[in-house]
Design a protein around this motif. Structure first.
Motif, mmCIF file in Angstrom:
data_model
loop_
_atom_site.group_PDB
_atom_site.id
_atom_site.type_symbol
_atom_site.label_atom_id
_atom_site.label_comp_id
_atom_site.label_asym_id
_atom_site.label_seq_id
_atom_site.Cartn_x
_atom_site.Cartn_y
_atom_site.Cartn_z
ATOM 1 N N CYS A 521 40.104 43.689 48.496
ATOM 2 C CA CYS A 521 40.693 43.174 47.256
ATOM 3 C C CYS A 521 40.188 41.786 46.851
ATOM 4 O O CYS A 521 40.862 41.070 46.115
ATOM 5 C CB CYS A 521 42.222 43.239 47.294
ATOM 6 N N GLU A 522 39.009 41.401 47.356
ATOM 7 C CA GLU A 522 38.357 40.177 46.859
ATOM 8 C C GLU A 522 37.395 40.580 45.749
ATOM 9 O O GLU A 522 36.679 41.583 45.867
ATOM 10 C CB GLU A 522 37.596 39.466 47.994
ATOM 11 N N SER A 523 37.371 39.778 44.701
ATOM 12 C CA SER A 523 36.490 40.092 43.578
ATOM 13 C C SER A 523 35.034 40.098 44.029
ATOM 14 O O SER A 523 34.615 39.222 44.788
ATOM 15 C CB SER A 523 36.726 39.050 42.493
ATOM 16 N N PHE A 524 34.235 41.081 43.555
ATOM 17 C CA PHE A 524 32.811 41.117 43.891
ATOM 18 C C PHE A 524 32.076 39.926 43.291
ATOM 19 O O PHE A 524 31.175 39.370 43.900
ATOM 20 C CB PHE A 524 32.154 42.395 43.311
ATOM 21 N N GLN A 525 32.487 39.556 42.070
ATOM 22 C CA GLN A 525 31.681 38.581 41.325
ATOM 23 C C GLN A 525 32.149 37.143 41.481
ATOM 24 O O GLN A 525 31.367 36.221 41.249
ATOM 25 C CB GLN A 525 31.688 38.958 39.841
ATOM 26 N N VAL A 526 33.416 36.944 41.830
ATOM 27 C CA VAL A 526 33.940 35.581 41.995
ATOM 28 C C VAL A 526 34.562 35.501 43.384
ATOM 29 O O VAL A 526 35.642 36.047 43.623
ATOM 30 C CB VAL A 526 34.995 35.244 40.920
ATOM 31 N N LYS A 527 33.899 34.840 44.301
ATOM 32 C CA LYS A 527 34.416 34.762 45.666
ATOM 33 C C LYS A 527 35.691 33.908 45.678
ATOM 34 O O LYS A 527 35.925 33.088 44.802
ATOM 35 C CB LYS A 527 33.370 34.147 46.599
ATOM 36 N N LYS A 528 36.485 34.121 46.705
ATOM 37 C CA LYS A 528 37.752 33.400 46.895
ATOM 38 C C LYS A 528 38.765 33.700 45.770
ATOM 39 O O LYS A 528 39.734 32.976 45.593
ATOM 40 C CB LYS A 528 37.519 31.889 47.004
ATOM 41 N N LEU A 529 38.486 34.760 45.013
ATOM 42 C CA LEU A 529 39.438 35.232 44.009
ATOM 43 C C LEU A 529 39.878 36.634 44.435
ATOM 44 O O LEU A 529 39.051 37.553 44.496
ATOM 45 C CB LEU A 529 38.789 35.275 42.622
ATOM 46 N N TYR A 530 41.158 36.769 44.765
ATOM 47 C CA TYR A 530 41.700 38.055 45.230
ATOM 48 C C TYR A 530 42.664 38.610 44.180
ATOM 49 O O TYR A 530 43.163 37.871 43.326
ATOM 50 C CB TYR A 530 42.453 37.862 46.553
ATOM 51 N N ILE A 531 42.954 39.909 44.286
ATOM 52 C CA ILE A 531 43.957 40.516 43.393
ATOM 53 C C ILE A 531 44.956 41.289 44.248
ATOM 54 O O ILE A 531 44.575 41.998 45.187
ATOM 55 C CB ILE A 531 43.312 41.444 42.333
ATOM 56 N N ALA A 532 46.243 41.099 43.930
ATOM 57 C CA ALA A 532 47.300 41.720 44.759
ATOM 58 C C ALA A 532 48.393 42.332 43.884
ATOM 59 O O ALA A 532 49.579 42.147 44.123
ATOM 60 C CB ALA A 532 47.896 40.667 45.702
ATOM 61 N N ASP A 533 47.990 43.060 42.845
ATOM 62 C CA ASP A 533 49.001 43.756 42.021
ATOM 63 C C ASP A 533 48.553 45.202 41.801
ATOM 64 O O ASP A 533 47.569 45.655 42.393
ATOM 65 C CB ASP A 533 49.236 43.004 40.699
ATOM 66 N N ASN A 534 49.269 45.920 40.939
ATOM 67 C CA ASN A 534 48.970 47.345 40.706
ATOM 68 C C ASN A 534 47.547 47.591 40.213
ATOM 69 O O ASN A 534 47.064 48.722 40.265
ATOM 70 C CB ASN A 534 49.894 47.882 39.597
ATOM 71 N N SER A 535 46.894 46.555 39.696
ATOM 72 C CA SER A 535 45.622 46.789 39.018
ATOM 73 C C SER A 535 44.512 47.215 39.974
ATOM 74 O O SER A 535 43.532 47.805 39.539
ATOM 75 C CB SER A 535 45.199 45.543 38.240
ATOM 76 N N VAL A 536 44.639 46.922 41.275
ATOM 77 C CA VAL A 536 43.543 47.257 42.189
ATOM 78 C C VAL A 536 43.564 48.722 42.654
ATOM 79 O O VAL A 536 42.626 49.169 43.311
ATOM 80 C CB VAL A 536 43.522 46.332 43.444
ATOM 81 N N HIS A 537 44.607 49.465 42.300
ATOM 82 C CA HIS A 537 44.647 50.879 42.731
ATOM 83 C C HIS A 537 43.423 51.621 42.202
ATOM 84 O O HIS A 537 43.040 51.459 41.041
ATOM 85 C CB HIS A 537 45.911 51.568 42.216
ATOM 86 N N TYR A 538 42.893 52.478 43.046
ATOM 87 C CA TYR A 538 41.696 53.217 42.660
ATOM 88 C C TYR A 538 42.025 54.313 41.643
ATOM 89 O O TYR A 538 41.218 54.683 40.821
ATOM 90 C CB TYR A 538 41.050 53.840 43.910
ATOM 91 N N ASN A 539 43.252 54.835 41.746
ATOM 92 C CA ASN A 539 43.681 55.907 40.836
ATOM 93 C C ASN A 539 45.202 55.863 40.732
ATOM 94 O O ASN A 539 45.828 54.871 41.143
ATOM 95 C CB ASN A 539 43.182 57.275 41.344
ATOM 96 N N SER A 540 45.803 56.926 40.242
ATOM 97 C CA SER A 540 47.258 56.904 40.005
ATOM 98 C C SER A 540 48.050 57.375 41.229
ATOM 99 O O SER A 540 49.227 57.702 41.106
ATOM 100 C CB SER A 540 47.605 57.755 38.790
ATOM 101 N N LEU A 541 47.440 57.391 42.400
ATOM 102 C CA LEU A 541 48.087 57.705 43.687
ATOM 103 C C LEU A 541 48.570 59.151 43.759
ATOM 104 O O LEU A 541 49.321 59.514 44.667
ATOM 105 C CB LEU A 541 49.280 56.782 43.974
ATOM 106 N N GLY A 542 48.202 59.967 42.774
ATOM 107 C CA GLY A 542 48.684 61.349 42.735
ATOM 108 C C GLY A 542 49.883 61.506 41.816
ATOM 109 O O GLY A 542 50.394 62.596 41.649
ATOM 110 N N GLY A 543 50.339 60.401 41.215
ATOM 111 C CA GLY A 543 51.499 60.474 40.309
ATOM 112 C C GLY A 543 52.729 59.814 40.887
ATOM 113 O O GLY A 543 53.777 59.764 40.239
ATOM 114 N N VAL A 544 52.650 59.284 42.105
ATOM 115 C CA VAL A 544 53.845 58.690 42.719
ATOM 116 C C VAL A 544 53.994 57.227 42.315
ATOM 117 O O VAL A 544 53.020 56.561 41.975
ATOM 118 C CB VAL A 544 53.846 58.799 44.262
#
Ligand SMILES: Cc1cc2nc3c(=O)[nH]c(=O)nc-3n(C[C@H](O)[C@H](O)[C@H](O)COP(=O)(O)OP(=O)(O)OC[C@H]3O[C@@H](n4cnc5c(N)ncnc54)[C@H](O)[C@@H]3O)c2cc1C
Ligand code: SF4
Length: 567
Positions: A521-544
């Motif tokens: 969950c570290e940004s590829f383009q900006v180091k030392k920038l992490y994301i820790a919310d729903n936005s990092v999910h790869y998909n919709s988890l199957g609907g759950v």
């Protein structure tokens, strides 16, 4: 705060979790939260006075104040414009923050300490293993220890059963589904909702205690105000519904290393580009939402946890490098709403009582999972919200749709006039089912900036969601399953509201892992920038429901971040 290690932007579903985890590792953490803090002595009148600047001790939490502010009047809490939980600044003389969503629907988010978990119904299922394995850049097995840690911390329990769950299980069984009381779901079936709600207070059947007395004791009282924030418990950190403001935030403060600053909107991520480190985050600029003053704050690491709309918006407004997936790929579970109205005599024969009383018990106590399609959940919404949900439809007014013999519904579309009155008259005998689809990521959906419209925090986000054909097909199958379950349970009338695609309640995947952030969950383009919310999910988890997975990932991200930069 001297020697700041980490800035976390947003104190919602994910932000509060990563702050607590990092604080426990001894890092000095500052959480910047755009909205108010309810139940903290430093902000006794949070919607009318600026109050204090920051708080870093659990001694500031005040349950009497909390209960004064979070009461059981549904519109007082959940009116999206004037209620305590809204998407806007604490100051009620100012309007909400604007989003440009040029489609029918609603974007339902809350600002404030606890973020949207303040109003969430606390359902905490894990993703379907099949939605993660060989799809995400990490395996389901890798997530399990982090799920377990969050489940133990909140804690997560299987929901208590009241009449609406009994009826849901009865219908599910009659429709041929099996009970699957498991956390890792690999086959279809129904089960009690795993949720972040304390088990019922053991004195709940003691007739010598009043409801008021029970509400000051530890444990759920089945009073059904979960979505209003839940005001039941002896202290802020023991409130029955475990939104992050009463669970992870007090635990973060207890570490002695975490400081929270509400009313602080981050308007820019600051970066530097050096030969040794490349492009990396070094701090943020905030705007005080009461005074409008701006301030620069620096730290070694910046974590975005501002949610699936504001994280990409902040990236774009900060002028961070272009990436075709920033803001793109939004999923929202393409939700729908199906209701069954029952006759008294049928309810008496099934439940032994003439009413379901949807306002009793955990708001969503039962679920049916179908890996590959999505989920159905029973929902006992309060009357105002129930009436408003009948009114949001893709099909227009219900009189436009006469059912044919093969249709599983009796009424389709927006209820109005006599029909709405009649349905609300049957409110106590109504079982509602929320449909959440395993919807597909599509790069055309998501968040962009409106180049012409700014508010005080920068260019406003434009939010767009159109389901793909497979998502439409899956939702249609789930709607039929919901109608079948209700009919088999004995519903005399089935209402299919046919929600529009723009119902944004579960918003995910706008800063996808593997595209915008790496598998830690570290940004590829900006180091030392992490994301820790729903936005990092790869998909919709199957609907759950998404929050438990965000919290598991935030727990894992804290570990990875610490290992990489502090160990
Ligand atoms: C009615 C309702 C019921 C729900 N029920 C469930 C459920 O039962 N189970 C489930 O899993 N999910 C549920 N959800 C969804 C759940 O609320 C979200 O999944 C979860 O809150 C998302 O966490 P997050 O960290 O991504 O964002 P949020 O919880 O929205 O947190 C983001 C925080 O960041 C702050 N912020 C934003 N921008 C900035 C900025 N620039 N500077 C500073 N602060 C900022 C916001 O004010 C907010 O506090 C429900 C949602 C709604 C509306
Ligand atoms: S039913 Fe909901 S509102 Fe009532 S005590 Fe339990 S968690 Fe709180």
């Amino acid at each position: 705060m001297a020697d700041l290690d980490v800035i976390v932007i947003g104190a919602g579903g994910g932000g509060a979790v990563i702050a607590k985890e990092l604080g426990e590792k001894g890092l000095k953490v500052l959480i910047l939260e755009a909205g108010p803090w309810y139940g903290n002595k430093k902000w006794p009148n949070p919607n009318s006075q600026a109050g204090g600047k920051s708080s870093s001790t659990i001694d500031d939490l005040d349950v009497i104040l909390y209960k004064q502010l979070l009461n059981k009047f549904e519109m007082n809490m959940n009116d999206l414009v004037s209620g305590r939980f809204r998407w806007g600044p604490a100051d009620r003389s100012r309007p909400q923050w604007f989003r440009n969503a040029n489609q029918k629907g609603v974007i339902w988010q809350c600002s404030g300490v606890g973020g949207t978990t303040q109003t969430y119904t606390a359902n905490c299922p894990r993703a379907y293993p099949a939605a993660v394995d060989n799809v995400w850049p990490l395996s389901y097995q890798e997530l399990i220890p982090y799920y377990e840690k969050v489940e133990a911390t909140l804690p997560v329990n299987f929901a208590a059963t009241t009449a609406k769950e009994d009826l849901f299980y009865y219908g599910a069984k009659k429709a041929g589904w099996h009970l699957i009381p498991t956390l890792d779901v690999i086959s279809p079936g129904y089960r009690p909702q795993p949720n972040a709600i304390l088990p019922p207070n053991e004195n709940i059947t003691n007739l010598n205690l009043t409801e008021e007395q029970l509400s000051w004791m530890e444990g759920c009282t089945l009073s059904g105000h979960c979505i209003n924030g839940c005001p039941h418990g002896p202290s802020v950190d023991k409130i029955a519904k475990r939104s992050t403001n009463v669970s992870y935030v007090p635990l973060a403060l207890k570490t002695g290393n975490v400081c929270m600053r509400p009313n602080a909107f981050v308007i820019k991520i600051i970066t530097e580009n050096t030969v040794s480190k490349g492009l990396h985050a070094v701090g943020v600029i905030i705007r005080d939402t009461w005074t409008g003053e701006q301030e620069e704050i620096r730290a070694g690491i910046v974590v975005m946890a501002s949610g699936s709309i504001e994280s990409p918006r902040l990236w774009l407004n900060s002028g961070l490098p272009e990436n075709p997936w920033v803001g793109r790929g939004l999923v929202n579970h393409y939700m729908d709403w199906v209701s069954g109205i029952f006759d008294e005599k049928d309810l008496i024969s099934i439940l032994g009582t003439p009413d379901i009383n949807p306002f009793v018990g955990n708001t969503c106590g039962a679920r049916l999972d179908y890996p590959g399609l999505g989920t159905l959940q029973s929902v006992g919404m309060s009357p105002g919200l129930t009436a408003s949900f009948y009114a949001v439809s893709e099909s227009g007014y219900s009189f436009l749709h006469t059912p044919s013999i093969n249709d599983p519904w009796d009424i389709k579309g927006r209820l109005y006039g006599y029909e709405l009155k009649d349905s609300m008259d049957s409110y106590r005998r109504t079982l509602n089912v929320l449909v959440s689809t395993d919807d597909e990521v599509d790069q055309r959906n998501g968040v962009t900036l409106d180049p012409l419209t700014r508010d005080e925090n920068g260019f406003v986000p434009v939010v767009n969601y159109q389901p793909t054909k497979p998502s439409i097909r899956k939702r249609s199958e789930l709607v039929k399953m919901a109608a079948d379950l209700l009919r088999k349970a004995g519903a005399k009338k089935v209402i299919w509201t046919n929600w529009p695609a723009g119902m944004m309640i579960h918003i995910e995947s706008t800063m996808r892992m593997g595209f915008v952030v790496d598998h830690d969950c570290e940004s590829f383009q900006v180091k030392k920038l992490y994301i820790a919310d729903n936005s990092v999910h790869y998909n919709s988890l199957g609907g759950v429901n998404p929050t438990l997975t965000t919290q598991a990932l935030a727990t894992r991200t804290a570990e990875k971040l610490y290992e990489k930069y502090f160990n």
